[in-house]
Design a protein around this motif. Structure first.
Motif, PDB file in Angstrom:
ATOM      1  N   GLU A   1       0.833  -1.199   0.000  1.00 47.28           N
ATOM      2  CA  GLU A   1       0.000   0.000   0.000  1.00 47.28           C
ATOM      3  C   GLU A   1       0.870   1.252   0.000  1.00 47.28           C
ATOM      4  O   GLU A   1       0.557   2.231  -0.697  1.00 47.28           O
ATOM      5  CB  GLU A   1      -0.912   0.004   1.228  1.00 47.28           C
ATOM      6  CG  GLU A   1      -1.784   1.245   1.328  1.00 47.28           C
ATOM      7  CD  GLU A   1      -2.588   1.293   2.615  1.00 47.28           C
ATOM      8  OE1 GLU A   1      -3.342   2.280   2.777  1.00 47.28           O
ATOM      9  OE2 GLU A   1      -2.475   0.365   3.448  1.00 47.28           O
ATOM     10  N   GLU A   2       1.951   1.245   0.770  1.00 43.65           N
ATOM     11  CA  GLU A   2       2.818   2.416   0.854  1.00 43.65           C
ATOM     12  C   GLU A   2       3.423   2.752  -0.505  1.00 43.65           C
ATOM     13  O   GLU A   2       3.446   3.930  -0.903  1.00 43.65           O
ATOM     14  CB  GLU A   2       3.940   2.171   1.878  1.00 43.65           C
ATOM     15  CG  GLU A   2       4.867   3.361   2.048  1.00 43.65           C
ATOM     16  CD  GLU A   2       5.938   3.117   3.100  1.00 43.65           C
ATOM     17  OE1 GLU A   2       6.774   4.015   3.302  1.00 43.65           O
ATOM     18  OE2 GLU A   2       5.936   2.025   3.706  1.00 43.65           O
ATOM     19  N   LYS A   3       3.920   1.743  -1.219  1.00 42.63           N
ATOM     20  CA  LYS A   3       4.513   1.995  -2.544  1.00 42.63           C
ATOM     21  C   LYS A   3       3.462   2.554  -3.498  1.00 42.63           C
ATOM     22  O   LYS A   3       3.742   3.486  -4.270  1.00 42.63           O
ATOM     23  CB  LYS A   3       5.096   0.696  -3.104  1.00 42.63           C
ATOM     24  CG  LYS A   3       6.359   0.216  -2.403  1.00 42.63           C
ATOM     25  CD  LYS A   3       7.548   1.043  -2.828  1.00 42.63           C
ATOM     26  CE  LYS A   3       8.823   0.607  -2.103  1.00 42.63           C
ATOM     27  NZ  LYS A   3       9.200  -0.776  -2.376  1.00 42.63           N
ATOM     28  N   ASN A   4       2.270   2.028  -3.444  1.00 39.52           N
ATOM     29  CA  ASN A   4       1.217   2.525  -4.326  1.00 39.52           C
ATOM     30  C   ASN A   4       0.771   3.931  -3.934  1.00 39.52           C
ATOM     31  O   ASN A   4       0.450   4.752  -4.798  1.00 39.52           O
ATOM     32  CB  ASN A   4       0.030   1.558  -4.324  1.00 39.52           C
ATOM     33  CG  ASN A   4       0.253   0.357  -5.234  1.00 39.52           C
ATOM     34  OD1 ASN A   4       0.402   0.514  -6.437  1.00 39.52           O
ATOM     35  ND2 ASN A   4       0.291  -0.839  -4.666  1.00 39.52           N
ATOM     36  N   ALA A   5       0.770   4.227  -2.642  1.00 36.25           N
ATOM     37  CA  ALA A   5       0.440   5.584  -2.200  1.00 36.25           C
ATOM     38  C   ALA A   5       1.483   6.578  -2.696  1.00 36.25           C
ATOM     39  O   ALA A   5       1.149   7.715  -3.070  1.00 36.25           O
ATOM     40  CB  ALA A   5       0.336   5.623  -0.676  1.00 36.25           C
ATOM     41  N   MET A   6       2.730   6.170  -2.721  1.00 37.89           N
ATOM     42  CA  MET A   6       3.791   7.037  -3.237  1.00 37.89           C
ATOM     43  C   MET A   6       3.576   7.320  -4.725  1.00 37.89           C
ATOM     44  O   MET A   6       3.788   8.449  -5.185  1.00 37.89           O
ATOM     45  CB  MET A   6       5.151   6.377  -3.014  1.00 37.89           C
ATOM     46  CG  MET A   6       5.563   6.302  -1.548  1.00 37.89           C
ATOM     47  SD  MET A   6       7.025   5.266  -1.284  1.00 37.89           S
ATOM     48  CE  MET A   6       8.250   6.150  -2.256  1.00 37.89           C
TER      49      MET A   6
ATOM     50  N   THR B   1      -0.264   6.259   2.678  1.00 34.32           N
ATOM     51  CA  THR B   1      -1.442   5.391   2.754  1.00 34.32           C
ATOM     52  C   THR B   1      -2.431   5.759   1.655  1.00 34.32           C
ATOM     53  O   THR B   1      -2.429   6.884   1.133  1.00 34.32           O
ATOM     54  CB  THR B   1      -2.162   5.498   4.107  1.00 34.32           C
ATOM     55  OG1 THR B   1      -2.767   6.795   4.222  1.00 34.32           O
ATOM     56  CG2 THR B   1      -1.194   5.260   5.259  1.00 34.32           C
ATOM     57  N   PHE B   2      -3.309   4.837   1.354  1.00 32.48           N
ATOM     58  CA  PHE B   2      -4.342   5.068   0.351  1.00 32.48           C
ATOM     59  C   PHE B   2      -5.318   6.134   0.831  1.00 32.48           C
ATOM     60  O   PHE B   2      -5.746   6.986   0.053  1.00 32.48           O
ATOM     61  CB  PHE B   2      -5.070   3.754   0.071  1.00 32.48           C
ATOM     62  CG  PHE B   2      -6.077   3.813  -1.044  1.00 32.48           C
ATOM     63  CD1 PHE B   2      -5.713   4.208  -2.322  1.00 32.48           C
ATOM     64  CD2 PHE B   2      -7.411   3.474  -0.815  1.00 32.48           C
ATOM     65  CE1 PHE B   2      -6.647   4.257  -3.354  1.00 32.48           C
ATOM     66  CE2 PHE B   2      -8.346   3.524  -1.841  1.00 32.48           C
ATOM     67  CZ  PHE B   2      -7.960   3.913  -3.112  1.00 32.48           C
TER      68      PHE B   2
ATOM     69  N   GLU C   1     -12.262   2.176   2.109  1.00 34.73           N
ATOM     70  CA  GLU C   1     -11.863   3.577   1.975  1.00 34.73           C
ATOM     71  C   GLU C   1     -12.313   4.155   0.639  1.00 34.73           C
ATOM     72  O   GLU C   1     -12.763   5.307   0.564  1.00 34.73           O
ATOM     73  CB  GLU C   1     -10.348   3.690   2.143  1.00 34.73           C
ATOM     74  CG  GLU C   1      -9.887   3.303   3.550  1.00 34.73           C
ATOM     75  CD  GLU C   1      -8.384   3.138   3.668  1.00 34.73           C
ATOM     76  OE1 GLU C   1      -7.901   2.954   4.804  1.00 34.73           O
ATOM     77  OE2 GLU C   1      -7.684   3.184   2.628  1.00 34.73           O
ATOM     78  N   LEU C   2     -12.229   3.336  -0.414  1.00 36.54           N
ATOM     79  CA  LEU C   2     -12.692   3.793  -1.726  1.00 36.54           C
ATOM     80  C   LEU C   2     -14.204   3.975  -1.727  1.00 36.54           C
ATOM     81  O   LEU C   2     -14.736   4.911  -2.330  1.00 36.54           O
ATOM     82  CB  LEU C   2     -12.263   2.804  -2.809  1.00 36.54           C
ATOM     83  CG  LEU C   2     -12.602   3.191  -4.254  1.00 36.54           C
ATOM     84  CD1 LEU C   2     -11.970   4.536  -4.624  1.00 36.54           C
ATOM     85  CD2 LEU C   2     -12.139   2.109  -5.228  1.00 36.54           C
ATOM     86  N   GLN C   3     -14.914   3.066  -1.034  1.00 37.85           N
ATOM     87  CA  GLN C   3     -16.372   3.194  -0.927  1.00 37.85           C
ATOM     88  C   GLN C   3     -16.746   4.528  -0.280  1.00 37.85           C
ATOM     89  O   GLN C   3     -17.637   5.240  -0.751  1.00 37.85           O
ATOM     90  CB  GLN C   3     -16.935   2.052  -0.085  1.00 37.85           C
ATOM     91  CG  GLN C   3     -18.419   2.185   0.226  1.00 37.85           C
ATOM     92  CD  GLN C   3     -18.806   1.570   1.559  1.00 37.85           C
ATOM     93  OE1 GLN C   3     -18.104   0.703   2.063  1.00 37.85           O
ATOM     94  NE2 GLN C   3     -19.890   2.036   2.148  1.00 37.85           N
TER      95      GLN C   3
END
Length: 467
Positions: free
Chosen positions: A57-62, A81-82, A118-120
């Motif tokens: 998640e951290e890499k994708n948040a970056m 974070t997302f 969180e997306l919801q």
């Protein structure tokens, strides 16, 4: 080159111009053109694209942080974070209407399942209050459908609009090969299917060149693509491969397949359903009085079928550096395979031209012998309903009247139709005798290679030879 996808683009445009919340899930197999579709939709719109990777998640948040910083013209904020990323995204869509494109979202959902909640929340609040649009995209078809269709998942009901991106049609792929004659382009389609990514790398002028440059030889770029593609989407691969080989070699129902592989019918059905969902296999649609007790499976995907029906049977030849000799040695099997695939092209043509209530194949007994009819279609034309029975011939000679006579003979054993018309497809034209017969009959139509295509002109049409 971007071709086709007019219907898909129209759906996206309608969502964009509609009411909030504007969401759409776009899914389909790898190499099918999902990302290119959304990119073309976004050309004239402000947009932010998030390309998720198979990481934390951290890499994708970056990565999301970097994408939003580029859009705003600012430095990255150090998001980890997302949820932090969604908070920044919420501030962006408060100020302007954009398209948010989350590509390969399944990677994130798999690594961090809590992000779906969180997306919801983001959709129900921030997106709903804005005029922006959210598109999620994924090659993990089963997973993303589970996330948006299952009632116990947070994203259930948030993506009413869905686009399942499938392979291009044969007449669309032909436009990607202006250097080829029409028949060569059609044969290319019948082997590699409607994957834009494959057609884009092919710049050969003949079908034979395409086979030798991309499917035969020690380092042929597409020779292992079918297996690699399957391994990314299905497991366990040994069982999946065994089932596909069984089907290609004539074991086409669950009973025969499960017995050959020593697995239960339940497990066999599970794997077949997974492959049907991905358009890798399907089962024949039995028409009229065909035997409907057992599903007859076949490999639907052209490249997967070619690998299992032709290349697998000739592995030594297919990997030989003597490509010319290998091609000649396999030419008969290639011709047989093209004949099978030509039926799919003819079905595609009929679905485009007619309003078909039902279309499939007939098989049964004709005077003590098993027989079949390539295509049987129930057509609705205004207030008139009729059946079309069709024969499909893909060979290197003209089709004669004996083909029609044989079709008419077999049609006598098909029950349930009073108003019947006949159609004969031929890639190499028709004899004078058959054309004269067609001139005198309203219930008979002959469909040539040129008739299969819409009415655009090709300045470089070259007569191709069927191998």
């Amino acid at each position: 080159m971007f071709v086709g996808r007019d219907d898909e683009l129209r759906v996206l445009e309608n969502i964009w111009s509609g009411r909030s919340p504007k969401t759409c899930a776009v899914y389909g197999r790898r190499r099918i053109g999902k990302t290119t579709l959304v990119e073309n939709f976004c050309v004239d719109k402000k947009n932010i694209r998030f390309s998720f990777i198979n990481s934390t998640e951290e890499k994708n948040a970056m990565l999301m942080d970097s994408s939003m910083s580029r859009f705003m013209g600012t430095e990255p904020q150090g998001l980890t974070t997302f949820q932090q990323s969604l908070d920044v995204l919420s501030t962006i869509i408060e100020k302007e209407d954009i398209v948010i494109f989350m590509d390969e979202l399944a990677y994130l959902l798999e690594q961090a399942p809590h992000t779906s909640s969180e997306l919801q929340h983001f959709i129900d609040h921030s997106l709903k209050r804005s005029r922006s649009m959210l598109i999620i995209c994924s090659s993990a078809v089963s997973m993303i459908r589970k996330e948006i269709e299952n009632e116990d998942r947070p994203l259930y009901g948030r993506f009413i609009n869905r686009i399942h991106v499938r392979q291009l049609h044969y007449w669309q792929c032909e436009k990607m090969h202006p250097e080829m004659g029409r028949k060569d382009a059609l044969m290319t389609y019948m082997v590699i299917g409607g994957y834009p990514a494959y057609h884009e790398i092919i710049q050969d002028s003949t079908f034979k060149e395409m086979i030798m440059n991309h499917l035969i030889g020690p380092n042929a770029p597409l020779s292992e693509e079918a297996v690699n593609m399957l391994s990314l989407e299905l497991s366990p691969m040994p069982t999946i491969e065994a089932i596909l080989l069984d089907i290609s070699h004539g074991s086409t129902d669950i009973k025969k397949i499960s017995e050959k592989e020593n697995i239960s019918k339940t497990i066999c059905n599970k794997y077949l359903r997974q492959m049907e969902e991905l358009d890798i296999v399907d089962h024949l649609n039995p028409m009229a009085n065909s035997d409907k007790r057992t599903n007859i499976y076949r490999i639907r995907d052209p490249l997967v079928g070619f690998w299992h029906s032709v290349l697998y049977n000739n592995m030594e030849l297919a990997t030989s550096s003597n490509k010319d000799a290998a091609y000649e040695a396999m030419s008969e099997e290639i011709s047989t395979y093209l004949g099978i695939r030509f039926e799919d092209v003819c079905v595609d043509y009929m679905k485009r031209r007619f309003l078909c209530k039902k279309i499939g194949k007939w098989w049964g007994w004709t005077d003590g012998e098993t027989s079949d009819i390539d295509i049987v279609a129930e057509v609705v034309d205004g207030k008139e309903n009729y059946a079309i029975m069709a024969e499909c011939k893909f060979r290197n000679r003209k089709t004669g009247i004996s083909t029609l006579e044989d079709l008419q003979y077999r049609s006598r054993f098909v029950k349930g139709y009073n108003n019947v018309r006949y159609m004969v497809f031929s890639a190499s034209g028709f004899t004078e005798e058959l054309m004269d017969e067609a001139e005198t009959r309203a219930d008979l139509e002959l469909i040539s290679l040129e008739d299969l295509f819409p009415g655009w002109n090709r300045s470089n049409d070259i007569v191709a030879s069927i191998p």
